[in-house]
Design an enzyme around this catalytic site. Sequence first.
Site, PDB file in Angstrom:
ATOM      1  N   GLY A  49      24.189  15.214  72.391  1.00 47.87           N
ATOM      2  CA  GLY A  49      23.806  15.405  71.030  1.00 47.87           C
ATOM      3  C   GLY A  49      23.236  16.628  70.719  1.00 47.87           C
ATOM      4  O   GLY A  49      23.178  17.668  71.552  1.00 47.87           O
ATOM      5  N   GLN A  54      19.404  23.404  65.529  1.00 45.97           N
ATOM      6  CA  GLN A  54      19.414  24.056  66.976  1.00 45.97           C
ATOM      7  C   GLN A  54      20.488  25.030  67.123  1.00 45.97           C
ATOM      8  O   GLN A  54      20.296  26.047  67.836  1.00 45.97           O
ATOM      9  CB  GLN A  54      20.024  22.996  68.223  1.00 45.97           C
ATOM     10  CG  GLN A  54      18.828  21.805  68.224  1.00 45.97           C
ATOM     11  CD  GLN A  54      19.290  20.881  69.294  1.00 45.97           C
ATOM     12  OE1 GLN A  54      20.018  20.034  69.107  1.00 45.97           O
ATOM     13  NE2 GLN A  54      18.857  21.248  70.659  1.00 45.97           N
ATOM     14  N   CYS A 103      15.924  18.866  76.577  1.00 42.73           N
ATOM     15  CA  CYS A 103      16.655  19.351  75.361  1.00 42.73           C
ATOM     16  C   CYS A 103      17.503  20.732  75.395  1.00 42.73           C
ATOM     17  O   CYS A 103      16.717  21.641  76.206  1.00 42.73           O
ATOM     18  CB  CYS A 103      15.469  19.471  74.130  1.00 42.73           C
ATOM     19  SG  CYS A 103      16.004  19.898  72.423  1.00 42.73           S
ATOM     20  N   LEU A 104      18.560  20.958  74.900  1.00 42.09           N
ATOM     21  CA  LEU A 104      19.161  22.340  75.004  1.00 42.09           C
ATOM     22  C   LEU A 104      18.203  23.364  74.398  1.00 42.09           C
ATOM     23  O   LEU A 104      18.405  24.441  74.787  1.00 42.09           O
ATOM     24  CB  LEU A 104      20.520  22.274  74.244  1.00 42.09           C
ATOM     25  CG  LEU A 104      21.575  21.375  74.654  1.00 42.09           C
ATOM     26  CD1 LEU A 104      22.710  21.525  73.667  1.00 42.09           C
ATOM     27  CD2 LEU A 104      21.797  21.526  75.941  1.00 42.09           C
ATOM     28  N   HIS A 145      16.078  11.397  69.267  1.00 41.14           N
ATOM     29  CA  HIS A 145      15.742  12.499  69.783  1.00 41.14           C
ATOM     30  C   HIS A 145      16.359  13.671  68.414  1.00 41.14           C
ATOM     31  O   HIS A 145      15.892  14.541  68.365  1.00 41.14           O
ATOM     32  CB  HIS A 145      16.138  12.773  71.206  1.00 41.14           C
ATOM     33  CG  HIS A 145      16.325  14.201  71.648  1.00 41.14           C
ATOM     34  ND1 HIS A 145      15.392  14.360  72.655  1.00 41.14           N
ATOM     35  CD2 HIS A 145      16.757  15.365  71.071  1.00 41.14           C
ATOM     36  CE1 HIS A 145      15.667  15.864  72.809  1.00 41.14           C
ATOM     37  NE2 HIS A 145      16.538  16.167  71.820  1.00 41.14           N
ATOM     38  N   GLU A 146      17.568  13.399  68.473  1.00 39.82           N
ATOM     39  CA  GLU A 146      18.589  14.133  67.341  1.00 39.82           C
ATOM     40  C   GLU A 146      17.976  14.248  65.997  1.00 39.82           C
ATOM     41  O   GLU A 146      17.782  15.309  65.484  1.00 39.82           O
ATOM     42  CB  GLU A 146      19.971  13.545  67.464  1.00 39.82           C
ATOM     43  CG  GLU A 146      20.869  14.025  68.587  1.00 39.82           C
ATOM     44  CD  GLU A 146      20.477  15.482  69.270  1.00 39.82           C
ATOM     45  OE1 GLU A 146      20.723  16.238  68.328  1.00 39.82           O
ATOM     46  OE2 GLU A 146      20.534  15.466  70.239  1.00 39.82           O
ATOM     47  N   HIS A 149      15.029  16.334  65.596  1.00 41.61           N
ATOM     48  CA  HIS A 149      15.133  17.769  65.204  1.00 41.61           C
ATOM     49  C   HIS A 149      15.391  18.097  63.661  1.00 41.61           C
ATOM     50  O   HIS A 149      14.825  19.392  63.234  1.00 41.61           O
ATOM     51  CB  HIS A 149      16.815  18.264  65.931  1.00 41.61           C
ATOM     52  CG  HIS A 149      16.636  18.486  67.399  1.00 41.61           C
ATOM     53  ND1 HIS A 149      15.672  19.467  67.784  1.00 41.61           N
ATOM     54  CD2 HIS A 149      17.057  17.969  68.414  1.00 41.61           C
ATOM     55  CE1 HIS A 149      15.638  19.675  69.058  1.00 41.61           C
ATOM     56  NE2 HIS A 149      16.750  18.662  69.505  1.00 41.61           N
TER      57      HIS A 149
HETATM   58 NI    NI Z   1      17.225  18.223  71.476  1.00 44.67          NI
END
Ligand code: NI
Length: 184
Positions: A49, A54, A103-104, A145-146, A149
Amino acid sequence: MAILKVARMGNPVLRVRADEVPMAEIKSPRIQKLIQDLKDTMEEYGGIGIAAPQVHESLRISIVRIPANSERYPDAEESPLQIFINPIVEVLDSTEQTFWEGCLSVPDMRGLVSRPRHIRITGLDETGAKVQIEAEDFLATVYQHEFDHLDGILYVDRAQPKTLSFQAEYDKYWAGTGLESLDD
Ligand code: NI
């Protein structure tokens, strides 16, 4: 195709509420390119995701895709690519479930996070059409989670503090302890 640079924790773009995408702009070249770039960036980094903040775009767009037979997520149920613009979440079952999250934007870390197990999501897709789905179990956590953001929230804000682990220590002490892990 473009792979975008991912904003890391500490970048203010990850900490503000992202803007709604006006309906009239969804089909614009700018938004369509951003959606394509989000897909490319998510795949390049092996995420399941990604959200527009991000990649330094403070807009309410996020993407989830769980591939079949994923090496990284062998126990996760496959979920086809789904784009959500301006999503709204309704909790259908507030019973909490706990998964390891990553998380990225917070590279090389993991932490245990508890979230409601069953949600309904209403939003728009990349054509501007209304989409409504329900998500349960691991997939519900991925979406939450997404969507966090989009509100300037990172999983570390919700993680049980003493579970925060670097990836190497996670692999050594915690991997395979029965809870799936996600990284987006
Ligand atoms: Ni994340």
